[in-house]
Design a protein around this motif. Structure first.
Motif, PDB file in Angstrom:
ATOM      1  N   ILE A  12      64.678  66.742 -40.749  1.00 46.02           N
ATOM      2  CA  ILE A  12      64.226  66.886 -42.089  1.00 46.02           C
ATOM      3  C   ILE A  12      65.150  65.962 -43.130  1.00 46.02           C
ATOM      4  O   ILE A  12      64.666  65.811 -44.157  1.00 46.02           O
ATOM      5  N   SER A  15      63.983  63.198 -45.082  1.00 49.28           N
ATOM      6  CA  SER A  15      62.721  63.149 -45.953  1.00 49.28           C
ATOM      7  C   SER A  15      62.804  62.680 -47.280  1.00 49.28           C
ATOM      8  O   SER A  15      63.856  63.281 -48.170  1.00 49.28           O
ATOM      9  N   THR A  63      55.687  68.565 -42.043  1.00 52.49           N
ATOM     10  CA  THR A  63      55.863  67.530 -41.108  1.00 52.49           C
ATOM     11  C   THR A  63      56.176  67.838 -39.635  1.00 52.49           C
ATOM     12  O   THR A  63      55.919  68.929 -39.281  1.00 52.49           O
TER      13      THR A  63
END
Length: 292
Positions: A12, A15, A63
């Motif tokens: 992540i 992101s 996600t």
């Protein structure tokens, strides 16, 4: 009390959702802290139990690899997310208790990826009933199936590395009524070169081999390519597509358009977001400004 929201996934750190959301909340004057949380599927139940017990949470962006697992973990699923079985957005709604004070918030799942893809492709000039192809067969591919159905595609070809592992795309097609052909990724280059629209949902660099085939063939690529991967950018397939004369839509635009819907859900904003909010979101990630 500072309100909270976050994007969840693994990995992540790349992101751009925090930049998008923080810019929007600052412009709206809403005190919502937005973070990125590295989370895997086995860790999801414990994390959700913790946020349910904390009254400060307002929303979660979801996600990979959590989208399908989240659909089974929330209290209810609304809109196209119910058809797809794929959730990329969770809103926290106050639950009324007729016997006393309001109870713990209900977790409601949505899918804003579909709106993100539809808007990104429409702004790129995709016309109704396009000849369409999708690269990849997972959760984002499911959203792409629904988006292409909304755009009027008569069918879609889905190219995957393993034709036995496209369950989410197949389920989405059955749910929205879009005829689907599942084909091997190794055979994609000639077909996608002539497509009106191609949506790549493959991870970063996973389409490099396909890009090499496009380059070697010298085929023109006059259609529109939306590459959901946005880091690194441009991807190799995006560069080859542009070199072939086609239009490239970066995944950053899809991310922006789906985040606009998330901000509305997390803040309870009624109606479209003001143009100045979208402007600061664009500026935060270097996305082009569009008229909504």
């Amino acid at each position: 009390m500072m309100l909270r929201a976050a994007v969840l996934g693994h990995p992540i750190s790349h992101s751009k959702s925090p930049a998008l959301h923080r810019a929007a909340y600052a412009r709206l004057g809403v005190d919502i802290a937005y973070d990125a949380v590295d989370l895997t599927v086995p860790q999801l139940p414990e994390f959700l139990a913790a946020v349910r017990a904390d009254g400060s949470w307002r929303g979660l962006s979801v996600t990979m690899p959590l989208k399908a697992a989240m659909a089974a973990a929330v209290d209810s699923v609304r809109g196209v997310a119910r058809q797809l079985g794929v959730v990329n957005t969770v809103a926290f709604e106050a639950a009324a208790d007729t016997a006393g004070p309001a109870g713990p918030a209900r977790l409601v799942g949505y899918n804003t990826d579909v709106a993100g893809i539809v808007n990104a492709l429409r702004y790129a000039g995709v016309r109704p009933r396009p000849a369409a192809a999708i690269l990849g067969g997972g959760g984002t591919a499911a959203a792409a199936v629904a988006a292409l159905q909304e755009l009027g595609a008569p069918e879609a070809a889905v190219y995957v590395r393993d034709v036995a592992r496209a369950a989410e795309a197949r389920a989405a097609a059955a749910a929205v009524g879009l005829p689907l052909r599942i084909l091997e990724l190794s055979a994609a280059a000639p077909a996608i070169a002539s497509a009106d629209v191609v949506v790549s949902t493959l991870p970063p660099r996973a389409a490099d081999g396909l890009a090499g085939h496009l380059a070697a063939s010298g085929r023109p690529t006059p259609g529109v390519l939306l590459d959901a991967a946005y880091d690194p950018w441009p991807s190799r397939i995006a560069a080859e597509w542009a070199a072939g004369g086609g239009t490239v839509v970066p995944g950053l635009e899809m991310l922006l358009y789906q985040a606009v819907e998330q901000v509305r859900l997390f803040t309870g904003h009624d109606g479209p977001l003001p143009a100045e909010v979208i402007d600061v979101m664009c500026d935060a990630v270097g996305a082009p400004r569009r008229v909504f």
